[in-house]
Design an enzyme around this catalytic site. Structure first.
Site, PDB file in Angstrom:
ATOM      1  N   HIS A  80       0.756  -1.031  -0.038  1.00 59.36           N
ATOM      2  CA  HIS A  80      -0.017  -0.111  -0.181  1.00 59.36           C
ATOM      3  C   HIS A  80       0.971   1.207  -0.052  1.00 59.36           C
ATOM      4  CE1 HIS A  80      -3.345   2.719   1.065  1.00 59.36           C
ATOM      5  NE2 HIS A  80      -2.601   3.127   1.848  1.00 59.36           N
ATOM      6  N   GLU A  81       1.951   1.300   0.966  1.00 55.49           N
ATOM      7  CA  GLU A  81       2.835   2.556   0.947  1.00 55.49           C
ATOM      8  C   GLU A  81       3.616   2.339  -0.385  1.00 55.49           C
ATOM      9  OE1 GLU A  81       1.774   4.688   3.022  1.00 55.49           O
ATOM     10  OE2 GLU A  81       0.579   3.092   4.179  1.00 55.49           O
ATOM     11  N   HIS A  84       1.943   4.565  -2.766  1.00 56.45           N
ATOM     12  CA  HIS A  84       1.968   5.807  -2.475  1.00 56.45           C
ATOM     13  C   HIS A  84       3.284   6.362  -3.123  1.00 56.45           C
ATOM     14  CE1 HIS A  84      -2.057   6.413  -0.589  1.00 56.45           C
ATOM     15  NE2 HIS A  84      -1.470   5.683   0.385  1.00 56.45           N
TER      16      HIS A  84
END
Length: 113
Positions: A80-81, A84
């Site tokens: 998920h990170e 980003h």
């Protein structure tokens, strides 16, 4: 017993960048300076993540386009990170009714107006 400070205990809580901000879709820059400024950023990221009751945070989520991510639930949060850091969002991976539902909920949220 912990032999150091709790991560984020010296950091300041920064505003979280929300869906719709272009910084979330920009690829982040590599970290080249590992000095005190980066240490402060990481402390701020932990403080912000804890204040938001989150389990992970990338630097661009607080408006800093650097390739820095902190995680809690390792495998899922790391991906998920990483999204980003590459300028991607969870909602970008959704299709069909799931994407529509998330975007509708975001539009109705107080921060989405």
């Amino acid at each position: 017993m912990r032999h150091g400070s709790i991560p984020g205990s010296r950091g300041r809580v920064r505003p979280v960048t929300l869906l719709g901000d272009p910084v979330l879709h920009a690829a982040c820059e590599e970290v080249t300076d590992f000095g005190p400024e980066l240490a402060r950023l990481v402390e701020d990221m932990f403080a912000t993540m804890y204040a938001a009751r989150g389990v992970g945070l990338a630097a661009n989520q607080i408006g800093t386009a650097l390739r820095v991510a902190g995680t809690g639930w390792f495998a899922r949060c790391l991906q998920h990170e990483h999204d980003h850091l590459e300028g991607g969002l969870y909602v970008d991976r959704l299709r069909g009714w799931r994407r529509h539902r998330v975007l509708r909920q975001a539009a109705r949220a107080p921060w989405g107006r």
